[in-house]
Design a protein around this motif. Structure first.
Motif, short mmCIF file in Angstrom:
data_model
loop_
_atom_site.label_atom_id
_atom_site.label_comp_id
_atom_site.label_asym_id
_atom_site.label_seq_id
_atom_site.Cartn_x
_atom_site.Cartn_y
_atom_site.Cartn_z
N ALA A 54 0.83 -1.21 0.00
CA ALA A 54 0.00 0.00 0.00
C ALA A 54 0.86 1.26 0.00
O ALA A 54 0.38 2.36 -0.23
CB ALA A 54 -0.90 0.00 1.22
N ASP A 55 2.15 1.10 0.26
CA ASP A 55 3.05 2.26 0.29
C ASP A 55 4.32 1.89 -0.46
O ASP A 55 4.53 0.72 -0.80
CB ASP A 55 3.35 2.63 1.75
CG ASP A 55 3.71 4.11 1.87
OD1 ASP A 55 3.99 4.74 0.83
OD2 ASP A 55 3.72 4.61 3.01
N ILE A 56 5.16 2.87 -0.69
CA ILE A 56 6.39 2.62 -1.44
C ILE A 56 7.23 1.50 -0.79
O ILE A 56 7.36 1.45 0.43
CB ILE A 56 7.21 3.92 -1.59
CG1 ILE A 56 8.52 3.67 -2.34
CG2 ILE A 56 7.52 4.57 -0.25
CD1 ILE A 56 8.77 4.61 -3.46
N ALA A 57 7.74 0.60 -1.61
CA ALA A 57 8.51 -0.53 -1.09
C ALA A 57 9.82 -0.02 -0.49
O ALA A 57 10.41 0.91 -1.02
CB ALA A 57 8.82 -1.50 -2.23
N PRO A 58 10.24 -0.61 0.62
CA PRO A 58 11.51 -0.18 1.22
C PRO A 58 12.67 -0.28 0.22
O PRO A 58 13.59 0.53 0.27
CB PRO A 58 11.71 -1.17 2.37
CG PRO A 58 10.35 -1.69 2.68
CD PRO A 58 9.57 -1.66 1.40
N THR A 59 12.60 -1.22 -0.71
CA THR A 59 13.68 -1.35 -1.71
C THR A 59 13.70 -0.18 -2.68
O THR A 59 14.64 -0.04 -3.46
CB THR A 59 13.49 -2.64 -2.54
OG1 THR A 59 12.13 -2.68 -2.98
CG2 THR A 59 13.81 -3.88 -1.76
N ARG A 60 12.66 0.65 -2.69
CA ARG A 60 12.59 1.78 -3.61
C ARG A 60 12.66 3.11 -2.88
O ARG A 60 12.45 4.16 -3.49
CB ARG A 60 11.27 1.75 -4.40
CG ARG A 60 11.02 0.49 -5.14
CD ARG A 60 11.84 0.42 -6.40
NE ARG A 60 11.35 -0.66 -7.26
CZ ARG A 60 11.61 -0.76 -8.54
NH1 ARG A 60 12.39 0.11 -9.13
NH2 ARG A 60 11.13 -1.75 -9.24
#
Ligand code: HEC
Ligand code: HEC
Length: 145
Positions: free
Chosen positions: A109-115
């Protein structure tokens, strides 16, 4: 040979005048606090149109300055314009939907930690002389005609 003797002999070899002459730092005689290269002052391009991509999977280049844009645990300046809740108001491209998937491919639901750290992949462009010559050509389907 006695194992203890090997370091001793190696040590003596280093002390010999011959070995001494060969020891030379890669940076030459320049003291470590002096940079050996001339300083490069990149002139970042002025904010403008989005830049063409060279291949389909390329992270788009950043067409504006990012000086002082904070990205840390608490705040991500890029998201304040590129986030899905902000892009309309800012007139910016919304971050790609691929940035909402974790590495197993699950939708988030939110930006991926990898991004989260945008500058790992997206970089601004300066009109600097290329350090290495490059003959790369964009794929046909992306070439501007
Ligand atoms: C103040 C608002 C703002 C902030 C903050 C901002 N951008 Fe932008 N960005 C824009 C706008 C507006 C555009 C559209 C082109 C233009 O007008 O320069 C853009 C374009 C882009 C593009 C090009 C998209 C494409 O389709 O080619 C990328 C990539 C980008 N920004 C990345 C970033 C990153 C990474 C950061 C943080 C370091 C950042 N931006 C911070 C406003 C912003
Ligand atoms: C691991 C690399 C990576 C990171 C980190 C990353 N991106 Fe991207 N980004 C890409 C790639 C690759 C593309 C183009 C393909 C795609 O859409 O996934 C892209 C596409 C985009 C686009 C264009 C979307 C479109 O519709 O054309 C924007 C805007 C963008 N990213 C902004 C950001 C921002 C802002 C961040 C940080 C919050 C970020 N990206 C973090 C790799 C990354």
């Amino acid at each position: 040979m006695n194992k203890m003797l090997i370091p001793l002999i190696a040590g003596l070899l280093c002390l010999s005048p011959l070995a001494q002459a060969e020891v030379k730092s890669l940076r030459g005689d320049r003291p470590p606090n002096e940079d050996s290269r001339p300083p490069i002052k990149p002139q970042y391009r002025k904010d403008g149109e989005v830049l063409p991509r060279d291949f389909v999977q390329q992270p788009p280049l950043i067409p504006h300055k990012i000086d002082g844009y904070q990205i840390d645990l608490r705040y991500n300046k890029c998201l304040s314009c590129h986030g899905w809740d902000k892009y309309r108001e800012a007139g910016a491209t919304k971050i790609s939907q691929t940035h909402f998937k974790d590495r197993e491919g699950n939708d988030l639901a939110d930006i991926a930690p990898t991004r989260y750290f945008c500058n790992q992949c997206h970089v601004p462009q300066a009109n600097a002389k290329p350090l290495v010559e490059n003959t790369f050509q964009p794929v046909e389907s992306l070439k501007e005609k």
